[in-house]
Design an enzyme around this catalytic site. Structure first.
Site: not given
Ligand code: PGA
Length: 251
Positions: A10-11, A94, A96, A164, A170, A231-232
């Site tokens: 869910w970030k 991750h 990010e 990833e 994203g 993610g999204g």
């Molecule tokens: P995303 O993110 O599905 O929004 O591209 C994936 C993730 O960062 O784990």
């Protein structure tokens, strides 16, 4: 036979109220889907409440990060031992975290070791940046991220990995199933080199990066891909349920 995993990351989204509302919208439907491990990874502040809602269901709980020490004077941080009392998994490495918080392979490695020591299961993310792919270095980067993160780990039993590619996260530009399958095969090869065939064969390796209900089928039908880190699309109840359903259909 590896049971597929669908994990929702869910970030930094959802307040406590939004998180519990989202769980309530999907919990019963997710719970009945067999043959897939379902993991929700809400923000730290919602772990306890989401854990309470998931109690007695087949849905498992994970965090999105942790510190590399078990306790101490690290203002604002959350340790693996705090988490292991509350959830089973933690996402580490991750992109990010690597990109915005300066996490290196060495730091990811310290976190991985602390996590195994605290009885938490890491969901270890690796993946190349666009320029690394374009210059033909993707393979080398991914291999060294795997080896770096697992340095000094004797047996990564239970480990879940996620490939990833940074350019796919994203962006709406997912890798193709074939591309992802090739790189995941390479990651499995690296696990085989480090730990032998048994660990390589039993470790679940997921794909992550712009996974949706429309493209999940492309990934879970590939031989080497054992599910997805989403993610999204994990923030939309109907879509996430559909992703899990389609992954179950593969088994
Ligand atoms: P995303 O993110 O599905 O929004 O591209 C994936 C993730 O960062 O784990």
């Amino acid at each position: 036979m590896r049971t597929p995993v669908i994990a929702g990351n869910w970030k930094m989204n959802t307040t406590l109220a939004e998180a519990t509302a989202l769980v309530k919208q999907m919990k019963d439907r997710l719970d009945t889907i067999k043959g897939v491990e379902k993991i929700l990874c809400p923000p730290f502040i919602s772990l306890a409440a989401v854990g309470e809602l998931l109690r007695g269901t087949s849905i498992r709980l994970g965090a999105q990060n942790c510190h590399h020490e078990l306790k101490g004077a690290y203002t604002g941080e959350v340790s693996p031992s705090m988490l292991s009392a509350m959830c089973e998994f933690v996402i580490l490495g991750h992109s990010e975290r690597r990109q915005y918080f300066g996490e290196t392979d060495e730091l990811v490695n310290r976190k991985i070791r602390a996590t195994f020591g605290a009885n938490l299961i890491p969901i270890l993310c690796v993946g190349e940046k666009l320029e690394e792919r374009q210059s033909g270095r993707a393979e080398k980067v991914v291999r060294s991220q795997v080896a770096g993160a697992l340095d000094g780990v004797d047996s990564p039993r239970g480990l879940v990995m996620a490939y990833e590619p940074v350019w796919a996260i994203g962006t709406g530009m997912a890798a193709t199933g074939e591309e992802a399958n090739l790189t995941i095969n390479l990651i499995r090869g690296e696990l085989r080199r480090l730990y032998g065939a048994e660990i390589a064969l039993e470790t679940r390796i997921l794909y992550g990066g712009s996974v949706t209900a429309n493209n999940i089928g492309e990934f879970v039908t590939q031989q080497e891909i054992d599910g997805a880190l989403v993610g999204g699309a994990s923030l939309k109840a109907d879509e996430f349920v559909s992703i899990v359903e389609q992954s179950a259909a593969r088994t």
